[in-house]
Design a protein around this motif. Sequence first.
Motif, short mmCIF file in Angstrom:
data_model
loop_
_atom_site.label_atom_id
_atom_site.label_comp_id
_atom_site.label_asym_id
_atom_site.label_seq_id
_atom_site.Cartn_x
_atom_site.Cartn_y
_atom_site.Cartn_z
N PRO A 86 35.44 -37.34 -12.64
CA PRO A 86 36.44 -38.37 -12.94
C PRO A 86 37.90 -37.56 -12.82
N ASP A 87 38.88 -38.48 -12.96
CA ASP A 87 40.16 -37.94 -12.73
C ASP A 87 40.48 -36.71 -13.62
N ASN A 88 40.26 -36.96 -14.88
CA ASN A 88 40.68 -36.13 -15.89
C ASN A 88 39.28 -35.73 -16.67
N THR A 89 39.34 -34.64 -17.61
CA THR A 89 38.15 -34.72 -18.58
C THR A 89 38.24 -35.72 -19.51
N PHE A 90 39.48 -36.12 -19.91
CA PHE A 90 39.66 -37.46 -20.61
C PHE A 90 41.26 -37.74 -20.28
N PRO A 91 41.54 -39.11 -20.47
CA PRO A 91 40.71 -40.22 -20.89
C PRO A 91 39.58 -40.55 -19.73
N ALA A 92 38.90 -41.59 -20.06
CA ALA A 92 37.76 -41.97 -18.92
C ALA A 92 38.49 -42.64 -17.79
N THR A 93 37.95 -42.29 -16.54
CA THR A 93 38.34 -42.83 -15.35
C THR A 93 38.36 -44.67 -15.54
N ALA A 94 37.34 -45.00 -16.18
CA ALA A 94 37.23 -46.58 -16.54
C ALA A 94 38.70 -47.23 -17.17
N THR A 95 39.20 -46.21 -18.09
CA THR A 95 40.46 -46.84 -18.57
C THR A 95 41.59 -46.85 -17.74
N THR A 96 41.39 -45.95 -16.71
CA THR A 96 42.59 -45.78 -15.82
C THR A 96 42.54 -47.01 -14.87
N VAL A 97 41.42 -47.32 -14.40
CA VAL A 97 40.91 -48.50 -13.60
C VAL A 97 41.43 -49.57 -14.51
N GLN A 98 40.96 -49.82 -15.57
CA GLN A 98 41.42 -50.98 -16.56
C GLN A 98 43.01 -51.32 -16.42
N ALA A 99 43.85 -50.11 -16.47
CA ALA A 99 45.23 -50.28 -16.32
C ALA A 99 45.65 -50.70 -15.13
N ASN A 100 45.15 -50.15 -14.07
CA ASN A 100 45.53 -50.36 -12.78
C ASN A 100 45.24 -51.99 -12.31
N LEU A 101 43.88 -52.43 -12.98
CA LEU A 101 43.85 -53.94 -13.02
C LEU A 101 44.65 -54.93 -13.68
N GLY A 102 45.51 -54.30 -14.67
CA GLY A 102 46.18 -55.05 -15.53
C GLY A 102 45.53 -55.54 -16.71
N ILE A 103 44.30 -55.20 -17.06
CA ILE A 103 43.59 -55.66 -18.17
C ILE A 103 43.66 -55.08 -19.45
N THR A 104 44.03 -55.62 -20.49
CA THR A 104 44.58 -55.30 -21.82
C THR A 104 43.54 -55.34 -22.70
N GLY A 105 42.32 -56.03 -22.40
CA GLY A 105 41.48 -56.31 -23.42
C GLY A 105 40.06 -55.91 -23.18
N GLY A 106 39.18 -55.85 -24.01
CA GLY A 106 37.69 -55.61 -23.75
C GLY A 106 37.35 -54.16 -23.84
N ALA A 107 36.46 -53.44 -23.31
CA ALA A 107 36.22 -51.98 -23.63
C ALA A 107 35.95 -51.61 -22.09
N ALA A 108 36.28 -50.17 -21.90
CA ALA A 108 36.28 -49.63 -20.69
C ALA A 108 35.75 -48.12 -21.12
N PHE A 109 34.57 -47.75 -20.38
CA PHE A 109 34.18 -46.28 -20.45
C PHE A 109 33.37 -45.82 -19.44
N ASP A 110 33.06 -44.59 -19.27
CA ASP A 110 32.55 -43.91 -17.91
C ASP A 110 31.22 -43.67 -18.44
N VAL A 111 30.27 -43.53 -17.51
CA VAL A 111 28.70 -42.83 -17.71
C VAL A 111 28.63 -41.94 -16.58
N GLN A 112 28.01 -40.82 -16.88
CA GLN A 112 27.72 -39.68 -16.16
C GLN A 112 26.31 -39.45 -16.11
N ALA A 113 25.70 -39.89 -14.86
CA ALA A 113 24.01 -39.70 -14.84
C ALA A 113 24.08 -39.12 -13.56
N VAL A 114 24.87 -38.77 -12.69
CA VAL A 114 25.29 -38.15 -11.39
C VAL A 114 24.76 -39.34 -10.29
#
Length: 325
Positions: A86-114
């Motif tokens: 991930p980019d950072n320990t937190f926040p989740a990389t998914a939230t950065t992607v969400q912001a990059n895409l201009g999405i402001t609704g719904g949920a975003a989170f990371d999964v770690q299973a290698v």
Amino acid sequence: MATLRSVVRGVGSYLPENCVSNEELARTIDTSDEWIVQRTGIRARHIAAEGETTSDLATRAAQAALTSAGFDAEAIDLIVVATSTPDNTFPATATTVQANLGITGGAAFDVQAVCTGFVYGLTIADNFLRTGSAKRALVIGAETFSRILDWTDRTTCVLFGDGAGAVVLEATMGQGSIQDRGVLAARLRSDGRHKSKLYVDGGPSSTGQVGHLRMDGREVFKLAVGMVPQILHDTLQDVGLPFEAIDWFVPHQANQRIIAATAEKLGLPPSKVVLTVDRHANTSAASIPLALDAAVRDGRIKTGDMVLLEAMGGGFTWGAALIRW
């Protein structure tokens, strides 16, 4: 009986511009193109540029998948990013992607299973969609493994690369039969007793450092070939299908020898196996969607095809998913 299915509407990928061949690696590491190809099938890997992050790669792959699906970013109400880098320990990389895409609704989170991360993420998103908790999801596998490699260890550094792949899923009503498009079955497993065979020797809570990847290659090979066939068998058994019904087998792209040995054990001919490890090496959670995108773009995977996914990664984790494309 009518059933909600998670149908793949689009797929996309992104590889960093810097492509490093085996010959280039051999200039700085005690290795050779022949040694790498013979043992792994890998011929090149892509390395993220300085300042290019996992979220950057994930965003590019997501944009390509959205274009493929014909959806605007605002149509997405769930983002799951599978990553071990991930980019950072937190926040989740998914939230950065969400912001990059201009999405402001719904949920975003990371999964770690290698390396099994994409299959885990796909299964989680499928459950969200089938229960009505979301309507459209982006499932992304993205990694910058070059940042956790020990570049003096030729047994590991030649094996991995950076990249990202993504799929867009949409909840769609089906008839509840195996003729439905979408995710038809999935199984996930883990066994933490095998941690020492594939791990990173660092972390915020243990060393306070990022650490480097460490692997017992022989043990990983042996366990992968031994464990994976059973979960594939069980996944197909869930829907009552034989291996002969599979149009395409898309495994985690770790090592050509592991892939070949697994396919042979299952009785799947090489002509049904999607193989891309030679061009981008092991990209962990990104490898399956990278392979999917390649096979869709070159016309191999078509609407209605039965596609079987499989992966195994550190933990150990492993899993499989069956999709009617």
